[in-house]
Design a protein around this motif. Structure first.
Motif, PDB file in Angstrom:
ATOM      1  N   TRP A  21      15.949   1.081  78.174  1.00  0.00           N
ATOM      2  CA  TRP A  21      17.092   0.024  78.828  1.00  0.00           C
ATOM      3  C   TRP A  21      16.571  -0.159  80.379  1.00  0.00           C
ATOM      4  CZ3 TRP A  21      18.936  -3.572  76.279  1.00  0.00           C
ATOM      5  CH2 TRP A  21      19.227  -3.501  74.888  1.00  0.00           C
ATOM      6  N   ALA A  24      13.608  -2.163  80.909  1.00  0.00           N
ATOM      7  CA  ALA A  24      13.877  -3.777  80.632  1.00  0.00           C
ATOM      8  C   ALA A  24      14.771  -4.445  81.566  1.00  0.00           C
ATOM      9  CB  ALA A  24      14.596  -3.637  79.325  1.00  0.00           C
ATOM     10  N   ILE A  70       6.087  -4.944  80.910  1.00  0.00           N
ATOM     11  CA  ILE A  70       7.045  -5.209  79.614  1.00  0.00           C
ATOM     12  C   ILE A  70       6.379  -4.702  78.380  1.00  0.00           C
ATOM     13  CG2 ILE A  70       7.877  -7.112  77.759  1.00  0.00           C
ATOM     14  CD1 ILE A  70       7.947  -8.739  80.488  1.00  0.00           C
ATOM     15  N   LEU A  74       7.734  -1.614  76.134  1.00  0.00           N
ATOM     16  CA  LEU A  74       7.961  -1.912  74.659  1.00  0.00           C
ATOM     17  C   LEU A  74       7.054  -0.994  73.790  1.00  0.00           C
ATOM     18  CD1 LEU A  74       8.272  -5.741  74.406  1.00  0.00           C
ATOM     19  CD2 LEU A  74      10.039  -4.206  74.554  1.00  0.00           C
ATOM     20  N   SER A  88       5.348  -5.230  69.960  1.00  0.00           N
ATOM     21  CA  SER A  88       5.062  -5.485  71.585  1.00  0.00           C
ATOM     22  C   SER A  88       4.070  -6.482  71.842  1.00  0.00           C
ATOM     23  CB  SER A  88       4.610  -4.162  72.217  1.00  0.00           C
ATOM     24  OG  SER A  88       5.382  -2.951  72.028  1.00  0.00           O
TER      25      SER A  88
END
Length: 153
Positions: A21, A24, A70, A74, A88
């Motif tokens: 979290w 992201a 990213i 992931l 991902s």
């Protein structure tokens, strides 16, 4: 605290949900911090549905430079769930596909989505929801797995 280089650049190992979290959120805030002031200064009104080419290109540029961070966040989270990072790959591929199509004006005609925009956009939305549920809400593997020790141990 987690090392940002590890979180955003490495695909090895595992991270718990709170690091997912954080990562992201940091990526989203970075994109928002770049796009918002430029959109305001450039008079971009997204509510009208007509996004200027320069802003679509900026969005593509940001998605490209954020693709690896990213993917890294992931992938490590998927590995914590003892999965291969296929989800991902799919998410980043759909994000970049949508962003490229958007930059070339293939996702919208005026304020309306094209069929291609709907297909890729809804696919991206579906995978995004799966990512949130699978990686953001579900617990990782308890104990060591093939990708390393339990980050919560």
């Amino acid at each position: 605290m987690i090392d940002p280089r590890y979180l955003f650049l490495s695909v090895e190992g595992r991270i718990p949900r709170k690091h997912f979290w954080f990562g992201a959120g940091a990526i989203a805030l970075f994109q928002l911090a770049v796009q918002s002031p430029l959109a305001s200064a450039g008079g971009v009104d997204i509510d009208k549905g007509v996004i200027p080419l320069w802003f679509r290109n900026l969005s593509l540029f940001l998605d490209v430079i954020c693709a690896w961070p990213i993917y890294a966040v992931l992938a490590k989270r998927q590995q914590d769930r003892d999965q291969t990072p296929r989800l991902s790959y799919i998410f980043v591929a759909l994000l970049l596909t949508f962003s490229v199509f958007e930059a070339f004006g293939l996702t919208q005609i005026g304020p309306r989505f094209t069929p291609l925009g709907w297909i890729v956009g809804l696919s991206l939305l579906f995978v995004f929801v799966v990512v949130i549920v699978e990686l953001g809400c579900r617990r990782g593997t308890v104990g060591a797995n093939a990708h390393g020790r339990d980050p919560l141990a």
